[in-house]
Design an enzyme around this catalytic site. Structure first.
Site, PDB file in Angstrom:
ATOM      1  N   ASP A 107       0.802  -1.213   0.000  1.00  0.00           N
ATOM      2  CA  ASP A 107       0.000   0.000   0.000  1.00  0.00           C
ATOM      3  C   ASP A 107       0.838   1.268   0.000  1.00  0.00           C
ATOM      4  O   ASP A 107       1.521   1.579   0.968  1.00  0.00           O
ATOM      5  CB  ASP A 107      -0.900  -0.021   1.238  1.00  0.00           C
ATOM      6  CG  ASP A 107      -1.944   1.072   1.202  1.00  0.00           C
ATOM      7  OD1 ASP A 107      -1.951   1.869   0.242  1.00  0.00           O
ATOM      8  OD2 ASP A 107      -2.746   1.141   2.131  1.00  0.00           O
ATOM      9  N   ASP A 311      -2.441   6.016  -5.662  1.00  0.00           N
ATOM     10  CA  ASP A 311      -2.638   5.077  -4.564  1.00  0.00           C
ATOM     11  C   ASP A 311      -2.820   3.661  -5.093  1.00  0.00           C
ATOM     12  O   ASP A 311      -3.662   3.413  -5.955  1.00  0.00           O
ATOM     13  CB  ASP A 311      -3.864   5.509  -3.755  1.00  0.00           C
ATOM     14  CG  ASP A 311      -4.100   4.620  -2.550  1.00  0.00           C
ATOM     15  OD1 ASP A 311      -3.107   4.229  -1.906  1.00  0.00           O
ATOM     16  OD2 ASP A 311      -5.256   4.317  -2.250  1.00  0.00           O
TER      17      ASP A 311
END
Length: 429
Positions: A107, A311
């Site tokens: 992430d 992201d």
């Protein structure tokens, strides 16, 4: 909750240099860089895979996760905006001696490596095995007086231990020991690479909505105790990934020289420094066919600098309300199909069609200095039988999600402060 990380002082920088030096010896045999496999959370190889779920149930879950995540990113107070069920791609790694396997969500929106540890009270109901530090000969907690502890904002003293506190937008929380442990990655060439004294968060008190099968997260974001920062100079500040468009095809996460994105078709855009965790880019406009849609600026970015987060842990792409409205109108004009109402209010532009019959326009994202072409696999999602929806949504903030990044080799060069994109068939990486 405050963000976990604060701006580095000179002494903090020295600590990071020491952390990086610890990794260099492990990488000497990998001077050309290395790659590891990452798998989609819905892959049959994934511990999060639920074989009874239909394709459309998985789409529904991805939409829900994206909306929840976007809402967390839009909090006015800085936070660590990640929970266990947000991410799309999992990295298998091991901690401890003997090695204990973990599946962590890879992430770019997280600044720390975090996992649930035994004993924990309360614990969330994790069905996969939980790491027991007492069974590892290389685990050690960090003291509250340590320099590394001072890097992490919001730490508290628990006896002599440094305790971190992570809170999330949905009310979930994790408290635990900031610790050091050996971390092992299995490269795609069959060798294992060990990183001694890697800083991790060992969660002892965990409450809220976490995915039961997830072991934790692997923070690839900015900030001094993310995996990327801890590898530091040993990888030259470079990592890249290539997300395959089908969940059962493995993708790759590359480090060091193996992460360089170059050659025909490569375009690059600057990383804008706006905060301690996220990678901000400047998105100037979209083009749909011959129509160019210039994006507006929010009051917080009056010059448009750093107006979107890139992201890896969010499926959909989000734009501010006015920008989304203009883009939706242009896309609706180009798609010559019957509009229908889809099952999700967040996806407001839907058509009667299967994905394979859809003739979607090429949409170009005009980042500063980098024009990135998005095809149907990046922009449309089949959400029900013969219903396809535009996979963008409106929000208070802007996020360039992982679906828009599929079939692109996306490289981060933190020394040159840029992100590069190269059209790539990620199923053949």
């Amino acid at each position: 909750m405050k963000t976990l990380l604060t701006t580095m002082s000179l002494s903090s920088t020295l600590v990071l240099i020491l952390l990086s030096l610890q990794s260099i010896s492990s990488l000497e045999a990998h001077k050309g860089g290395f790659s590891v496999e990452i798998i989609h959370r819905d892959s049959s190889k994934s511990p999060l895979h639920r074989p009874t779920e239909t394709q459309f149930q998985r789409v529904a879950n991805a939409v829900d996760r994206s909306i929840n995540r976007a809402n967390r990113f839009n909090q006015n107070t800085p936070r660590t905006n990640i929970t266990q069920d947000d991410g799309g791609y999992l990295l298998s790694y091991s901690v401890g001696t003997p090695p204990f396997q973990i599946y962590g969500i890879a992430d770019t929106g997280s600044p720390i490596i975090w996992l649930q540890c035994k004993p924990c009270k309360p614990c969330y109901n994790q069905t996969s095995p939980i790491f027991e530090p007492s069974k590892s000969s290389t685990y050690r907690t960090l003291s509250y007086s340590s320099r590394i502890c001072k890097l992490v904002e919001g730490t508290t003293k628990d006896g002599d231990n440094c305790e971190y506190h992570a809170a999330y937008g949905d009310g979930s929380e994790s408290h635990g020991d900031l610790s050091e442990e050996i971390l092992t990655l299995d490269s795609t060439n069959g060798s294992s690479i060990q990183f001694p004294r890697t800083v991790i968060g060992c969660g002892r008190r965990n409450t809220g909505s976490y995915d039961r099968n997830s072991s934790g997260i692997v923070g690839l974001g900015r900030g001094p105790v993310s995996l990327i920062s801890q590898l530091g100079s040993s990888i030259g500040g470079k990592f890249s990934y290539c997300f395959a468009p089908t969940s059962n095809t493995s993708s790759r996460l590359n480090f060091g020289d193996a992460a360089v994105v170059s050659g025909k078709g490569t375009v690059s855009t600057p990383i804008i420094s706006r905060g301690p965790v996220f990678y901000y880019l400047t998105l100037e406009a979209f083009s749909v066919g011959n129509k160019r849609i210039k994006l507006g600026s929010s009051s917080s970015e009056s010059d448009g600098e750093g107006n979107i987060i890139i992201d890896s842990g969010t499926t959909l792409t989000f734009l501010r309300d006015d920008d989304y409205s203009k883009l939706e109108s242009a896309v609706a004009h180009e798609v010559k199909l019957k509009r229908v109402k889809g099952p999700y209010k967040q996806l407001s532009l839907c058509f009667e069609s299967s994905f394979h019959d859809l003739k979607a326009p090429v949409i170009t994202a005009h980042f500063r200095g980098a024009d990135v072409k998005l095809n149907a696999v990046n922009t449309f999602l089949e959400v029900a039988e013969r219903v396809v929806c535009f996979a963008f949504s409106s929000s208070n903030g802007a996020i360039f999600g992982n679906m828009a990044q599929m079939n692109l080799l996306v490289g981060y060069d933190l020394e040159k402060k840029r992100v590069s994109f190269k059209p790539t068939d990620c199923t053949n990486q």
